[in-house]
Design a protein around this motif. Structure first.
Motif, PDB file in Angstrom:
ATOM      1  N   HIS A 113      31.488  43.085  27.322  1.00 42.21           N
ATOM      2  CA  HIS A 113      32.235  43.868  26.345  1.00 42.21           C
ATOM      3  C   HIS A 113      33.358  43.049  25.710  1.00 42.21           C
ATOM      4  O   HIS A 113      33.851  42.086  26.301  1.00 42.21           O
ATOM      5  CB  HIS A 113      32.800  45.161  26.952  1.00 42.21           C
ATOM      6  CG  HIS A 113      33.789  44.975  28.072  1.00 42.21           C
ATOM      7  ND1 HIS A 113      34.921  44.200  27.991  1.00 42.21           N
ATOM      8  CD2 HIS A 113      33.826  45.517  29.321  1.00 42.21           C
ATOM      9  CE1 HIS A 113      35.610  44.258  29.107  1.00 42.21           C
ATOM     10  NE2 HIS A 113      34.953  45.038  29.945  1.00 42.21           N
ATOM     11  N   PHE A 114      33.714  43.439  24.476  1.00 46.50           N
ATOM     12  CA  PHE A 114      34.953  42.970  23.899  1.00 46.50           C
ATOM     13  C   PHE A 114      36.092  43.633  24.650  1.00 46.50           C
ATOM     14  O   PHE A 114      36.033  44.836  24.966  1.00 46.50           O
ATOM     15  CB  PHE A 114      35.069  43.356  22.424  1.00 46.50           C
ATOM     16  CG  PHE A 114      34.412  42.398  21.472  1.00 46.50           C
ATOM     17  CD1 PHE A 114      34.833  41.081  21.384  1.00 46.50           C
ATOM     18  CD2 PHE A 114      33.383  42.824  20.650  1.00 46.50           C
ATOM     19  CE1 PHE A 114      34.233  40.200  20.495  1.00 46.50           C
ATOM     20  CE2 PHE A 114      32.784  41.952  19.759  1.00 46.50           C
ATOM     21  CZ  PHE A 114      33.211  40.638  19.686  1.00 46.50           C
ATOM     22  N   ALA A 115      37.146  42.899  24.919  1.00 39.71           N
ATOM     23  CA  ALA A 115      38.358  43.467  25.508  1.00 39.71           C
ATOM     24  C   ALA A 115      39.535  43.049  24.643  1.00 39.71           C
ATOM     25  O   ALA A 115      39.779  41.850  24.451  1.00 39.71           O
ATOM     26  CB  ALA A 115      38.556  42.984  26.937  1.00 39.71           C
ATOM     27  N   ARG A 192      51.553  39.278  22.633  1.00 36.79           N
ATOM     28  CA  ARG A 192      50.890  39.593  21.367  1.00 36.79           C
ATOM     29  C   ARG A 192      49.453  39.969  21.659  1.00 36.79           C
ATOM     30  O   ARG A 192      48.979  39.811  22.788  1.00 36.79           O
ATOM     31  CB  ARG A 192      50.976  38.429  20.375  1.00 36.79           C
ATOM     32  CG  ARG A 192      50.248  37.142  20.783  1.00 36.79           C
ATOM     33  CD  ARG A 192      50.475  36.082  19.720  1.00 36.79           C
ATOM     34  NE  ARG A 192      49.891  34.789  20.009  1.00 36.79           N
ATOM     35  CZ  ARG A 192      48.720  34.357  19.523  1.00 36.79           C
ATOM     36  NH1 ARG A 192      47.983  35.148  18.761  1.00 36.79           N
ATOM     37  NH2 ARG A 192      48.284  33.140  19.803  1.00 36.79           N
ATOM     38  N   GLU A 193      48.771  40.477  20.662  1.00 40.58           N
ATOM     39  CA  GLU A 193      47.401  40.932  20.872  1.00 40.58           C
ATOM     40  C   GLU A 193      46.535  39.796  21.413  1.00 40.58           C
ATOM     41  O   GLU A 193      46.606  38.670  20.922  1.00 40.58           O
ATOM     42  CB  GLU A 193      46.818  41.465  19.567  1.00 40.58           C
ATOM     43  CG  GLU A 193      45.434  42.061  19.713  1.00 40.58           C
ATOM     44  CD  GLU A 193      44.913  42.620  18.412  1.00 40.58           C
ATOM     45  OE1 GLU A 193      44.891  43.851  18.262  1.00 40.58           O
ATOM     46  OE2 GLU A 193      44.543  41.809  17.533  1.00 40.58           O
ATOM     47  N   ARG A 194      45.688  40.146  22.355  1.00 37.02           N
ATOM     48  CA  ARG A 194      44.866  39.164  23.069  1.00 37.02           C
ATOM     49  C   ARG A 194      43.418  39.637  23.057  1.00 37.02           C
ATOM     50  O   ARG A 194      43.118  40.772  23.427  1.00 37.02           O
ATOM     51  CB  ARG A 194      45.370  39.059  24.513  1.00 37.02           C
ATOM     52  CG  ARG A 194      44.571  38.193  25.474  1.00 37.02           C
ATOM     53  CD  ARG A 194      45.128  38.458  26.863  1.00 37.02           C
ATOM     54  NE  ARG A 194      44.625  37.583  27.900  1.00 37.02           N
ATOM     55  CZ  ARG A 194      43.505  37.759  28.579  1.00 37.02           C
ATOM     56  NH1 ARG A 194      42.710  38.794  28.296  1.00 37.02           N
ATOM     57  NH2 ARG A 194      43.163  36.929  29.543  1.00 37.02           N
ATOM     58  N   LEU A 195      42.498  38.761  22.634  1.00 37.11           N
ATOM     59  CA  LEU A 195      41.083  39.113  22.506  1.00 37.11           C
ATOM     60  C   LEU A 195      40.238  38.287  23.471  1.00 37.11           C
ATOM     61  O   LEU A 195      40.470  37.093  23.657  1.00 37.11           O
ATOM     62  CB  LEU A 195      40.578  38.853  21.083  1.00 37.11           C
ATOM     63  CG  LEU A 195      41.322  39.484  19.909  1.00 37.11           C
ATOM     64  CD1 LEU A 195      40.679  39.069  18.602  1.00 37.11           C
ATOM     65  CD2 LEU A 195      41.354  40.981  20.039  1.00 37.11           C
ATOM     66  N   SER A 196      39.216  38.917  24.019  1.00 35.80           N
ATOM     67  CA  SER A 196      38.263  38.187  24.855  1.00 35.80           C
ATOM     68  C   SER A 196      36.921  38.896  24.836  1.00 35.80           C
ATOM     69  O   SER A 196      36.815  40.066  24.455  1.00 35.80           O
ATOM     70  CB  SER A 196      38.757  38.065  26.305  1.00 35.80           C
ATOM     71  OG  SER A 196      38.809  39.334  26.924  1.00 35.80           O
ATOM     72  N   LEU A 197      35.916  38.164  25.256  1.00 39.71           N
ATOM     73  CA  LEU A 197      34.603  38.722  25.568  1.00 39.71           C
ATOM     74  C   LEU A 197      34.413  38.541  27.071  1.00 39.71           C
ATOM     75  O   LEU A 197      34.392  37.413  27.564  1.00 39.71           O
ATOM     76  CB  LEU A 197      33.505  37.986  24.811  1.00 39.71           C
ATOM     77  CG  LEU A 197      33.056  38.595  23.490  1.00 39.71           C
ATOM     78  CD1 LEU A 197      32.143  37.631  22.752  1.00 39.71           C
ATOM     79  CD2 LEU A 197      32.335  39.912  23.720  1.00 39.71           C
ATOM     80  N   THR A 198      34.304  39.632  27.784  1.00 37.26           N
ATOM     81  CA  THR A 198      34.219  39.585  29.240  1.00 37.26           C
ATOM     82  C   THR A 198      32.860  40.107  29.675  1.00 37.26           C
ATOM     83  O   THR A 198      32.421  41.172  29.230  1.00 37.26           O
ATOM     84  CB  THR A 198      35.329  40.444  29.871  1.00 37.26           C
ATOM     85  OG1 THR A 198      36.599  39.948  29.439  1.00 37.26           O
ATOM     86  CG2 THR A 198      35.244  40.389  31.385  1.00 37.26           C
TER      87      THR A 198
END
Length: 209
Positions: A113-115, A192-198
């Motif tokens: 999922h995107f997180a 700040r906003e942080r994006l990942s694919l986990t």
């Protein structure tokens, strides 16, 4: 989509070795920056469309939103959702095949999922493997954040078997892999906003270790 580059193959070989011992690996720049940027753009588009929802803790019918434990928002991926995510899923399929070929893990699927962690969001210390379901074998995290600095927070903190910790900055294109049952970890609050694919590779049968 293949990545037929010597650098990528060398990184993959290193990853396989590190998963045997010590059981975790950090690979800066494992995913080309342009692919990582496309994934970040797609995540933001879906976020703007209100498709991401508060992350839950637990599994299946027992899952519940508990913001005291985690405060990110997520969207689970399926094939066909976008060109960018399909490209990433194809790359993870190559990774799955490489891990099976080298380590005989019996990995048969990826859940992913995107997180998105808004400013101030976090995820308290936890293990990725559920108590009543041991299929999660290898945790895979791809970071999608440009120009991330130490003062931005949001590090992944790994709790290593020897009692020490390892902090990982969530920088664009960095891939982190670790054995899901081995390493407790947490996401520190982000400035700040942080994006990942986990994601997690799921196994079949018995573990070889």
């Amino acid at each position: 989509m293949p990545l037929p580059t010597p650098v990528w193959q060398a990184s993959l070989d290193h990853l396989v070795e590190q998963l045997v011992e010590p059981g975790w690996c950090v690979l800066p720049g494992f995913i080309p920056a342009q692919i990582a940027r496309e994934l970040a753009d797609q995540a933001r588009l879906w976020q703007q469309a209100d498709l991401l929802t508060p992350a839950a803790v637990g599994r299946a019918g027992g899952a519940e939103v508990r913001e005291a434990i985690r405060s990110d928002i997520t969207l689970w991926l399926e094939p066909g959702m976008s060109a960018a995510t399909d490209r990433y899923l194809a790359l993870t399929e190559q990774l799955r095949e490489a891990l099976n070929g080298a380590l005989f893990l019996g990995l048969e699927a990826l859940e992913c999922h995107f997180a998105v962690f808004p400013e101030g969001a976090y995820y308290k210390k936890h293990l990725d493997r559920f108590r009543d379901d041991d299929r999660r074998t290898i945790s895979v995290v791809l970071y999608l954040n440009e120009h991330w600095q130490a003062e931005d927070g949001g590090t992944l903190r790994l709790y290593l078997p020897d009692g020490s910790t390892q902090d990982v900055l969530p920088e664009l294109g960095t891939l982190v892999c670790f054995r899901s049952a081995l390493l407790p970890h947490e996401v520190m609050p982000a400035a700040r906003e942080r994006l990942s694919l986990t994601g997690w590779f799921l196994r079949r049968g018995e573990m070889p270790w």
